[in-house]
Write an enzyme that holds these catalytic residues in place. Structure first.
Site, PDB file in Angstrom:
ATOM      1  N   LEU A  72       6.820   8.731   3.352  1.00  0.00           N
ATOM      2  CA  LEU A  72       6.635   9.029   1.932  1.00  0.00           C
ATOM      3  C   LEU A  72       7.756   8.387   1.111  1.00  0.00           C
ATOM      4  O   LEU A  72       8.740   7.914   1.676  1.00  0.00           O
ATOM      5  CB  LEU A  72       6.608  10.554   1.761  1.00  0.00           C
ATOM      6  CG  LEU A  72       5.452  11.237   2.513  1.00  0.00           C
ATOM      7  CD1 LEU A  72       5.598  12.747   2.521  1.00  0.00           C
ATOM      8  CD2 LEU A  72       4.121  10.825   1.906  1.00  0.00           C
ATOM      9  N   LYS A 177      20.312   4.595   7.119  1.00  0.00           N
ATOM     10  CA  LYS A 177      19.332   3.787   6.373  1.00  0.00           C
ATOM     11  C   LYS A 177      19.811   3.502   4.944  1.00  0.00           C
ATOM     12  O   LYS A 177      19.723   2.367   4.462  1.00  0.00           O
ATOM     13  CB  LYS A 177      17.991   4.527   6.348  1.00  0.00           C
ATOM     14  CG  LYS A 177      16.936   3.896   5.460  1.00  0.00           C
ATOM     15  CD  LYS A 177      16.542   2.503   5.918  1.00  0.00           C
ATOM     16  CE  LYS A 177      15.590   1.854   4.902  1.00  0.00           C
ATOM     17  NZ  LYS A 177      15.329   0.451   5.231  1.00  0.00           N
ATOM     18  N   LYS A 246      16.161   3.862  -5.449  1.00  0.00           N
ATOM     19  CA  LYS A 246      16.300   5.204  -4.858  1.00  0.00           C
ATOM     20  C   LYS A 246      17.280   5.167  -3.681  1.00  0.00           C
ATOM     21  O   LYS A 246      18.158   6.015  -3.541  1.00  0.00           O
ATOM     22  CB  LYS A 246      14.911   5.690  -4.422  1.00  0.00           C
ATOM     23  CG  LYS A 246      14.840   6.970  -3.640  1.00  0.00           C
ATOM     24  CD  LYS A 246      14.587   6.827  -2.140  1.00  0.00           C
ATOM     25  CE  LYS A 246      13.574   5.836  -1.718  1.00  0.00           C
ATOM     26  NZ  LYS A 246      13.316   5.771  -0.285  1.00  0.00           N
TER      27      LYS A 246
HETATM   28  P1  NAD Z   1       4.446   3.270  -0.813  1.00  0.00           P
HETATM   29  O1  NAD Z   1       4.740   3.714  -2.204  1.00  0.00           O
HETATM   30  O2  NAD Z   1       3.637   2.037  -0.595  1.00  0.00           O
HETATM   31  O3  NAD Z   1       3.731   4.473   0.008  1.00  0.00           O
HETATM   32  C1  NAD Z   1       4.074   5.819  -0.118  1.00  0.00           C
HETATM   33  C2  NAD Z   1       2.784   6.630  -0.064  1.00  0.00           C
HETATM   34  O4  NAD Z   1       3.099   8.026  -0.054  1.00  0.00           O
HETATM   35  C3  NAD Z   1       1.860   6.389  -1.266  1.00  0.00           C
HETATM   36  O5  NAD Z   1       0.601   5.938  -0.811  1.00  0.00           O
HETATM   37  C4  NAD Z   1       1.770   7.782  -1.942  1.00  0.00           C
HETATM   38  O6  NAD Z   1       0.504   8.042  -2.515  1.00  0.00           O
HETATM   39  C5  NAD Z   1       2.063   8.690  -0.774  1.00  0.00           C
HETATM   40  N1  NAD Z   1       2.530  10.039  -1.145  1.00  0.00           N
HETATM   41  C6  NAD Z   1       3.485  10.389  -2.039  1.00  0.00           C
HETATM   42  N2  NAD Z   1       3.671  11.724  -2.024  1.00  0.00           N
HETATM   43  C7  NAD Z   1       2.821  12.231  -1.091  1.00  0.00           C
HETATM   44  C8  NAD Z   1       2.575  13.548  -0.580  1.00  0.00           C
HETATM   45  N3  NAD Z   1       3.256  14.620  -1.025  1.00  0.00           N
HETATM   46  N4  NAD Z   1       1.636  13.686   0.385  1.00  0.00           N
HETATM   47  C9  NAD Z   1       0.949  12.615   0.865  1.00  0.00           C
HETATM   48  N5  NAD Z   1       1.152  11.352   0.415  1.00  0.00           N
HETATM   49  C10 NAD Z   1       2.080  11.152  -0.541  1.00  0.00           C
HETATM   50  O7  NAD Z   1       5.868   3.156  -0.080  1.00  0.00           O
HETATM   51  P2  NAD Z   1       6.250   2.291   1.219  1.00  0.00           P
HETATM   52  O8  NAD Z   1       6.725   0.951   0.779  1.00  0.00           O
HETATM   53  O9  NAD Z   1       5.193   2.439   2.244  1.00  0.00           O
HETATM   54  O10 NAD Z   1       7.576   3.096   1.668  1.00  0.00           O
HETATM   55  C11 NAD Z   1       7.512   4.371   2.294  1.00  0.00           C
HETATM   56  C12 NAD Z   1       8.927   4.779   2.693  1.00  0.00           C
HETATM   57  O11 NAD Z   1       9.460   3.791   3.579  1.00  0.00           O
HETATM   58  C13 NAD Z   1       9.911   4.862   1.517  1.00  0.00           C
HETATM   59  O12 NAD Z   1      10.822   5.912   1.740  1.00  0.00           O
HETATM   60  C14 NAD Z   1      10.608   3.518   1.551  1.00  0.00           C
HETATM   61  O13 NAD Z   1      11.898   3.572   0.958  1.00  0.00           O
HETATM   62  C15 NAD Z   1      10.658   3.250   3.043  1.00  0.00           C
HETATM   63  N6  NAD Z   1      10.695   1.834   3.462  1.00  0.00           N
HETATM   64  C16 NAD Z   1       9.886   0.906   2.874  1.00  0.00           C
HETATM   65  C17 NAD Z   1       9.950  -0.418   3.319  1.00  0.00           C
HETATM   66  C18 NAD Z   1       9.083  -1.506   2.711  1.00  0.00           C
HETATM   67  O14 NAD Z   1       9.337  -2.692   2.993  1.00  0.00           O
HETATM   68  N7  NAD Z   1       8.075  -1.214   1.919  1.00  0.00           N
HETATM   69  C19 NAD Z   1      10.815  -0.775   4.356  1.00  0.00           C
HETATM   70  C20 NAD Z   1      11.594   0.213   4.968  1.00  0.00           C
HETATM   71  C21 NAD Z   1      11.526   1.521   4.511  1.00  0.00           C
END
Ligand code: NAD
Length: 296
Positions: A72, A177, A246
């Protein structure tokens, strides 16, 4: 405590965004029985189209699952998901909760204690490597929590990651992280600023990247971001500027909370917060170059 979680065990995967979908797909590929959930209907539609089976609700996805994985936006969203009363009722002492989001470590410690009071184990296991390494199953995974609980997740981690690190007690993975992303974000800004100065002086930007990559200025941004996502004008790394801001806020707040002077971390938190406000949280994080390189 129950043993190692192996295929075809049932896994609930909550948060099917840019990272969640390819990570869930890796678990399906390894033989786990997946039930996904996302709050946003468009994300559910996209996940389903990508072959991820969905539960009818978060609670239904969690019922009888050996592990509940959260991917999330932040720790606040993780707490909201896990504090849903129907989800609370679906979690048992047999359930291993694994927060793979980049959450704040102090919040994770508190959540760990709250779940432990109900007999439920939580480990933090954020990842690095982005969407491309999520697809390949070669993420770096930074785990925090009790060793026996991390042992249970080994087969899950092996399906999603290549480098699995045990960082320490609950919250240690999330601290690692945030600090990793601080180093990464500072390296990206340094590289973009260098190109801005060099270009004004008359250096060719692509040549600069080649020189940096053959020299001591090389970093992840010079290797996989500058040409690929910035000089190309694509800005499509798949990691949003809002999420990066964030993470920088988390790193800055962590340093402050534990009383360590980290002025560059504080400056990065300020700089990325301003960039996210300027460009919009959904913009790709590499678009910060637009505020530094006039031609980007
Ligand atoms: P994203 O915004 O694409 O996906 C997050 C999802 O969570 C969304 O689809 C949203 O609708 C859902 N969501 C939010 N609140 C919710 C809830 N209470 N219940 C169910 N679903 C809910 O984000 P992402 O890029 O996939 O990143 C996810 C996590 O991974 C973040 O913490 C981010 O910092 C971390 N991250 C991302 C990357 C990247 O390259 N995108 C790399 C490493 C880590």
């Amino acid at each position: 405590m129950a043993g190692m979680i192996s295929p075809p065990a049932a896994i609930a995967f909550i948060g099917l965004g840019k990272m969640g979908v390819p990570m869930a797909a890796r678990l399906i590929g390894a033989g786990f029985t997946l039930r996904g959930w996302d709050l946003a209907p468009p994300a559910r539609v996209a996940a389903s189209a990508a072959g991820i089976p969905l539960g009818a609700s978060a609670a239904e996805a969690c019922r009888d699952a050996a592990a509940v994985i959260t991917m999330l936006p932040d720790g606040k969203a993780v707490r909201a998901a896990l504090e849903d009363p129907a989800v609370v009722a679906a979690l048992t002492a047999e359930t291993l909760v694994i927060d793979m989001s980049s959450s704040d470590p102090l919040g994770t410690r508190a959540l760990h204690a709250a779940l432990a009071a109900r007999g439920i184990a939580l480990i933090d296991a954020p990842v690095s490597g982005g969407v491309s390494r999520a697809i390949d199953g070669t993420l770096a995974i930074m785990a925090g929590g009790e060793g026996a609980a991390i042992d249970r997740a080994e087969a899950l981690f092996a399906a999603m990651g290549k480098h699995i690190f045990r960082c320490g007690p609950p919250g240690a993975g999330h601290a690692m992280k945030a600090l990793n992303n601080y180093v990464s974000a500072a390296g990206l800004v340094a590289a973009i600023e260098a190109v801005a100065v060099g270009a004004r002086f008359g250096l060719d930007a692509a040549t600069m990247v080649d020189v940096l990559n053959a020299s001591t200025g090389r970093n992840n941004a010079t290797e996989v971001k500058l040409k690929q996502h910035i000089l190309s004008g694509g800005f499509g790394s798949g990691f949003s500027i809002g999420l990066m801001a964030k993470d920088l806020a988390t790193a800055g707040a962590l340093a402050e909370a534990i009383g360590v002077e980290a002025p560059l971390a504080a400056e990065m938190a300020r700089r990325w917060r301003a960039a996210a406000a300027d460009l919009g949280a959904a913009a790709d994080h590499t678009a910060i170059a637009r505020l530094i390189l006039p031609q980007a």
